[in-house]
Design an enzyme around this catalytic site. Structure first.
Site, PDB file in Angstrom:
ATOM      1  N   ASP A  16      -3.340  24.874 -30.630  1.00  0.00           N
ATOM      2  CA  ASP A  16      -3.929  23.978 -31.631  1.00  0.00           C
ATOM      3  C   ASP A  16      -5.260  24.588 -32.060  1.00  0.00           C
ATOM      4  O   ASP A  16      -6.225  24.610 -31.286  1.00  0.00           O
ATOM      5  CB  ASP A  16      -4.133  22.598 -30.985  1.00  0.00           C
ATOM      6  N   HIS A  17      -5.283  25.062 -33.292  1.00  0.00           N
ATOM      7  CA  HIS A  17      -6.464  25.808 -33.730  1.00  0.00           C
ATOM      8  C   HIS A  17      -7.679  24.903 -33.954  1.00  0.00           C
ATOM      9  O   HIS A  17      -8.772  25.383 -34.232  1.00  0.00           O
ATOM     10  CB  HIS A  17      -6.129  26.591 -35.012  1.00  0.00           C
ATOM     11  N   ARG A  18      -7.493  23.585 -33.815  1.00  0.00           N
ATOM     12  CA  ARG A  18      -8.675  22.715 -33.879  1.00  0.00           C
ATOM     13  C   ARG A  18      -9.454  22.803 -32.573  1.00  0.00           C
ATOM     14  O   ARG A  18     -10.665  22.630 -32.559  1.00  0.00           O
ATOM     15  CB  ARG A  18      -8.239  21.264 -34.114  1.00  0.00           C
TER      16      ARG A  18
ATOM     17  N   ILE B 205      -8.789  25.350 -30.091  1.00  0.00           N
ATOM     18  CA  ILE B 205      -8.782  26.702 -29.523  1.00  0.00           C
ATOM     19  C   ILE B 205      -9.081  27.703 -30.622  1.00  0.00           C
ATOM     20  O   ILE B 205      -8.480  27.644 -31.701  1.00  0.00           O
ATOM     21  CB  ILE B 205      -7.372  27.047 -28.969  1.00  0.00           C
TER      22      ILE B 205
END
Ligand code: CAO
Length: 568
Positions: free
Chosen positions: A540-542, A544
């Site tokens: 989850d690029h939010r 990580i």
């Protein structure tokens, strides 16, 4: 007794309005000025009052239909005296007996002889109300499809509409040939023998009333005079006369308007009146709701599921939500292409589908790939076989992967977090539970192995066997599927050289493992055969960053390539 047709009155400049409430049932008694039905324009809601005391015969429109000035909307039965005392009714009668008049509705004294055929006079064409012929039952049946459109030339016997009962669907054939002037029904209406379906323009000869059709249903309340209507002279309609205030000129005729009863976007949606009512009460635009019924029909459940989904997204913080306004996948009747079979989804399949969609839409995914050299790991694992048999434990690569994931989570705590529901904070977990996707006949389940950092390979292997067995037997308890920090999805035993797993939110990372293969690897001086394990890390690029993910993956590769690091 007199039957009056009520039409949409002058709307003060508004072209069309929507029928939003049909508050009465056939037979309900009404007083003068009682509200018959409610119409709504962009700007206002308006009650349509009854012009006389009597009883409702039936509505001629469905909730959700769009109507305009002059459109017939209801029929009422008025007592003789009341009818006589109402100037508009007198005018109706005059018009009804005028052969050249264009008549939407006419009054008819009970004492008059029963419907005699009415010839079209001084005209080459006439209007004919088309009714549902005897459908062999007294019950009303739901209209599921309208097979004609305004302007169509229809031959006698052609299908007008399709009705659907609990047991069957039936095509309703036209009793006359002619051109469709107006459609008086909407999908979702309940129709029975004798109900009006459409208004046709028929050639004069054919305009002689078919007594069998008209007289059969007593409840139909369409007197003979109504049925054959000459159109030669552009005169006021009886219905217009009913709606005009005494002394005022009647409105122009509206009967020939070539428009279907329902033309708004919402009206074109495939849904019944009850669903439309619920949608209206909840403020749901039916055009936004995907229909799950036959032929994409919108069901009550579809509306409530839509509302639940919207509420869920609304309650969640902006940072953790999204995915609204996505156009629905079109509903297709696959049977038109070949034989099909509808298979019910298991509860697990439905849950998985909902969770996957939720996670796919809410989580901005990035997937990173790498190969771990597990040549030594596999040699070591195979060396454990004899001891494993003694202990009754089967050790597979999955046990090492879970152990390595635990160690990588400890070394890279960003992956052992979840986004807080406020979207403003991160929850750091100080425990290390790893979920393992298990493929079962009932669907995908994810039991969780707890505290993997406190367990050795034997214990983890035993738990894998135990939990995977329970999963396949459908014996997992809810608690055994809760509390995961990270998920492993291993397709290594099945095959493939890579896939991009979907994050199991609110976790922030998932590792997808494919089948290991021996490949040539350059060792600095020569190519050597090594066993490589393809891995894909979705995150989850939010929560990580790419750097965190690179470090996690590199650490994992190091642990798997040299398992001595797992002992440190
Ligand atoms: N590469 C090559 N061989 C592998 C391997 C890999 N990555 N992973 C496992 N294997 C081998 C094992 O070593 C074993 O062979 P041996 O008995 O000769 O040692 C064989 O494949 C079978 O393993 P298994 O499937 O019985 O056991 P497992 O511990 O590897 O897997 C489990 C357990 C539960 C992960 C697995 O059964 C399963 O259900 N996998 C599917 C997961 C899934 O569906 N993921 C998709 C989720 S998203 O749709």
């Amino acid at each position: 007794m007199t039957i009056q047709t009520i039409v949409v009155p002058d709307l003060g400049g508004v072209d069309t309005v929507e029928v939003i409430e049909l508050g009465l049932s056939p037979g309900d008694s009404i007083e003068v000025e009682d509200s018959l039905l409610v119409l709504e324009s962009d700007k206002a809601t308006m009650d349509i009052p009854s012009p006389a005391a009597g009883a409702l015969v039936k509505y001629l429109v469905a909730e959700g239909a769009t109507v305009k000035v002059g459109d017939p909307i209801a029929e009422i039965e008025v007592a003789g005296e009341a009818a006589a005392a109402t100037p508009e009714v007198e005018e109706v009668e005059q018009v009804a007996h005028e052969p050249a008049a264009e008549v939407v509705s006419a009054s008819k004294a009970e004492s008059e002889p029963q419907a005699t055929p009415v010839e079209a006079a001084a005209s080459s064409s006439a209007e004919q109300l088309i009714l549902v012929p005897d459908i062999g039952s007294d019950d009303k049946v739901e209209l599921i499809e309208i097979s004609i459109a305004v302007g169509d030339e229809v031959a006698e016997g052609d299908t007008l509409v399709v009705l659907e009962s609990d047991k069957a669907t039936m095509d309703v054939p036209s009793t006359h040939s002619g051109k469709v002037l107006k459609i008086l029904v909407a999908e979702g209406d309940k129709l029975g023998t004798g109900d009006a379906v459409a208004l046709f323009e028929v050639v004069a000869d054919a305009a002689v009333v078919d007594e069998a059709v008209i007289e059969k249903p007593a409840a139909i309340a369409v007197p003979a005079e109504t049925v054959a209507i000459a159109t030669a002279a552009p005169v006021e309609t009886a219905a217009d006369a009913i709606q005009s205030a005494p002394g005022q000129p009647a409105q122009p005729a509206a009967i020939a308007a070539a428009e279907p009863a329902a033309t708004s976007d919402a009206a074109q949606v495939y849904a019944g009146p009850a669903v439309r009512l619920i949608a209206r009460e909840l403020g749901v635009a039916l055009t936004d709701v995907p229909g799950s019924g036959p032929r994409g029909r919108i069901l009550k459940d579809d509306v409530s599921n839509f509302v639940k989904q919207v509420m869920k997204n609304k309650d969640a913080p902006a940072a953790a939500t999204g995915g609204s306004g996505i156009p629905p996948v079109p509903a297709i009747d696959f049977s038109q292409f070949g034989e099909i079979e509808e298979l019910p989804m298991s509860k697990i399949q439905k849950l998985t589908a909902a969770n996957m969609q939720r996670n796919w839409l809410n989580v901005p995914h990035v997937t990173q790939f790498d190969d771990a050299d597990i040549t030594e790991l596999e040699a070591f694992r195979k060396g454990l076989k004899a001891e494993g048999e003694k202990r009754g434990v089967r050790v597979t690569p999955v046990a090492f992967l879970i152990k390595a994931i635990g160690a990588a989570l400890e070394a890279n705590p960003e992956f052992n977090r979840s986004l807080a529901v406020d979207g403003q904070n991160l929850i750091q977990k100080h425990y290390c539970h790893v979920g393992m996707a298990v493929d079962t006949p009932r669907g995908l389940v994810v039991p969780v192995i707890r505290d993997v950092n406190e367990k050795g390979i034997w214990d983890i292997s035993a738990e894998i066997t135990l939990l995977a067995g329970k999963a396949r037997d459908g014996k997992l308890k809810p608690a055994e599927m809760q509390g995961g920090c990270f998920t492993l999805s291993s397709l290594g035993a099945i095959g493939g050289n890579g896939f991009t797993p979907i994050v199991n939110a609110p976790e922030v990372g998932i590792l997808g493992v494919s089948k290991s293969q021996i490949k040539p690897v350059w060792d600095g001086s020569e190519f050597v055969p090594r066993l490589l394990l393809p891995m894909a890390l979705s995150y989850d690029h939010r929560a990580i960053n790419g750097g965190d993910a690179g470090r996690f993956m590199t650490h994992l590769v190091k642990l798997l390539s040299d398992i001595r690091y797992l002992a440190l």
